[in-house]
Design a protein around this motif. Structure first.
Motif, PDB file in Angstrom:
ATOM      1  N   ARG A   1     -26.457  -8.186 -16.982  1.00  0.00           N
ATOM      2  CA  ARG A   1     -27.187  -7.090 -16.365  1.00  0.00           C
ATOM      3  C   ARG A   1     -27.598  -6.069 -17.411  1.00  0.00           C
ATOM      4  O   ARG A   1     -28.678  -5.491 -17.349  1.00  0.00           O
ATOM      5  CB  ARG A   1     -26.353  -6.410 -15.270  1.00  0.00           C
ATOM      6  CG  ARG A   1     -27.230  -5.473 -14.403  1.00  0.00           C
ATOM      7  CD  ARG A   1     -26.451  -4.376 -13.706  1.00  0.00           C
ATOM      8  NE  ARG A   1     -25.728  -3.502 -14.578  1.00  0.00           N
ATOM      9  CZ  ARG A   1     -26.278  -2.514 -15.303  1.00  0.00           C
ATOM     10  NH1 ARG A   1     -27.563  -2.310 -15.293  1.00  0.00           N
ATOM     11  NH2 ARG A   1     -25.526  -1.756 -16.060  1.00  0.00           N
ATOM     12  N   SER A   2     -26.762  -5.864 -18.409  1.00  0.00           N
ATOM     13  CA  SER A   2     -27.107  -4.899 -19.457  1.00  0.00           C
ATOM     14  C   SER A   2     -28.333  -5.356 -20.251  1.00  0.00           C
ATOM     15  O   SER A   2     -29.152  -4.536 -20.667  1.00  0.00           O
ATOM     16  CB  SER A   2     -25.920  -4.635 -20.384  1.00  0.00           C
ATOM     17  OG  SER A   2     -25.513  -5.809 -21.034  1.00  0.00           O
TER      18      SER A   2
ATOM     19  N   GLN B   1     -31.164  -5.546 -10.465  1.00  0.00           N
ATOM     20  CA  GLN B   1     -30.972  -6.017 -11.839  1.00  0.00           C
ATOM     21  C   GLN B   1     -29.813  -6.996 -11.916  1.00  0.00           C
ATOM     22  O   GLN B   1     -29.877  -7.979 -12.655  1.00  0.00           O
ATOM     23  CB  GLN B   1     -30.726  -4.838 -12.790  1.00  0.00           C
ATOM     24  CG  GLN B   1     -31.953  -4.028 -13.087  1.00  0.00           C
ATOM     25  CD  GLN B   1     -31.681  -2.918 -14.086  1.00  0.00           C
ATOM     26  OE1 GLN B   1     -30.538  -2.547 -14.337  1.00  0.00           O
ATOM     27  NE2 GLN B   1     -32.756  -2.388 -14.664  1.00  0.00           N
TER      28      GLN B   1
ATOM     29  N   ARG C   1     -39.820  -5.411 -14.812  1.00  0.00           N
ATOM     30  CA  ARG C   1     -39.470  -4.367 -13.840  1.00  0.00           C
ATOM     31  C   ARG C   1     -40.399  -4.420 -12.625  1.00  0.00           C
ATOM     32  O   ARG C   1     -39.952  -4.352 -11.484  1.00  0.00           O
ATOM     33  CB  ARG C   1     -39.529  -2.984 -14.460  1.00  0.00           C
ATOM     34  CG  ARG C   1     -39.181  -1.871 -13.451  1.00  0.00           C
ATOM     35  CD  ARG C   1     -39.218  -0.523 -14.096  1.00  0.00           C
ATOM     36  NE  ARG C   1     -38.178  -0.472 -15.088  1.00  0.00           N
ATOM     37  CZ  ARG C   1     -37.238   0.458 -15.150  1.00  0.00           C
ATOM     38  NH1 ARG C   1     -37.238   1.433 -14.285  1.00  0.00           N
ATOM     39  NH2 ARG C   1     -36.319   0.428 -16.079  1.00  0.00           N
TER      40      ARG C   1
ATOM     41  N   ASN D   1     -31.335  -4.688 -18.013  1.00  0.00           N
ATOM     42  CA  ASN D   1     -31.568  -3.249 -18.021  1.00  0.00           C
ATOM     43  C   ASN D   1     -32.239  -2.807 -19.326  1.00  0.00           C
ATOM     44  O   ASN D   1     -33.204  -2.036 -19.305  1.00  0.00           O
ATOM     45  CB  ASN D   1     -30.250  -2.503 -17.811  1.00  0.00           C
ATOM     46  CG  ASN D   1     -30.445  -1.011 -17.748  1.00  0.00           C
ATOM     47  OD1 ASN D   1     -30.507  -0.348 -18.777  1.00  0.00           O
ATOM     48  ND2 ASN D   1     -30.537  -0.488 -16.529  1.00  0.00           N
TER      49      ASN D   1
END
Length: 174
Positions: free
Chosen positions: A33-34, A22, A12, A37
């Protein structure tokens, strides 16, 4: 602190300082992307080493497992002095293509500090921004941050602006 927590925090922080979304980080790393994340939120229950390495390397980070050799040997040899990140990046750009003039570390530093690409080194900068390993670019950012007290995010932004000006194709600069 758990390994997944450390990875999530580092991803991050680096993604943010690089100015990446992201979604773009997911495309660069080859992950969803998940997944990106979930890693950043530290809510992922199982992250393979291959996925962790792909994610970290795409933003110039790495994981290492090392043996503490200094504890095993009372006669520890010192490592040879290595060139600075700016010197290595400048040399990388010059070595990969035949140019009339070489780019030196000082010229690279000035370009990154000012955001200006002098005509003499434009091709060198383009090659470096398109082809240098992200880990080397990250070391250049760290060196400028330490030596010139310039925020890391600002150095990444200067690189991105130069990449746009020079029409670099690397996904990282989108």
């Amino acid at each position: 602190m758990s390994t997944l927590h450390e990875i999530g925090s580092a991803v991050r922080a680096r993604r943010t300082e690089m100015g990446l979304t992201q979604d773009l980080l997911a495309r660069i790393s080859g992950l969803s992307r998940s997944t990106v994340n979930a890693v950043e939120r530290q809510s992922i229950s199982n992250l393979s080493i291959a996925k962790a390495v792909a994610l970290l390397e795409s933003i110039g980070l790495s994981m290492n497992v090392t043996v503490n050799r200094s504890a095993m040997s009372p006669f520890r040899k010192s490592a040879p002095l290595s060139r600075s990140a700016l010197e290595r990046a400048a040399a990388t750009a010059t070595a990969s293509v035949s140019f009339e003039h070489a780019m030196n570390a000082k010229q690279l530093e000035v370009a990154l500090l000012t955001g200006e690409a002098p005509q003499r080194i434009r091709s060198h900068l383009q090659v470096m921004l398109d082809e240098a390993p992200v880990s080397l670019l990250a070391k250049v950012v760290d060196q400028i941050h330490i030596e010139k007290a310039m925020p890391r995010a600002q150095v990444w932004n200067q690189m991105r602006n130069l990449a746009h000006e020079l029409q670099c194709y690397r996904l990282l600069w989108q």
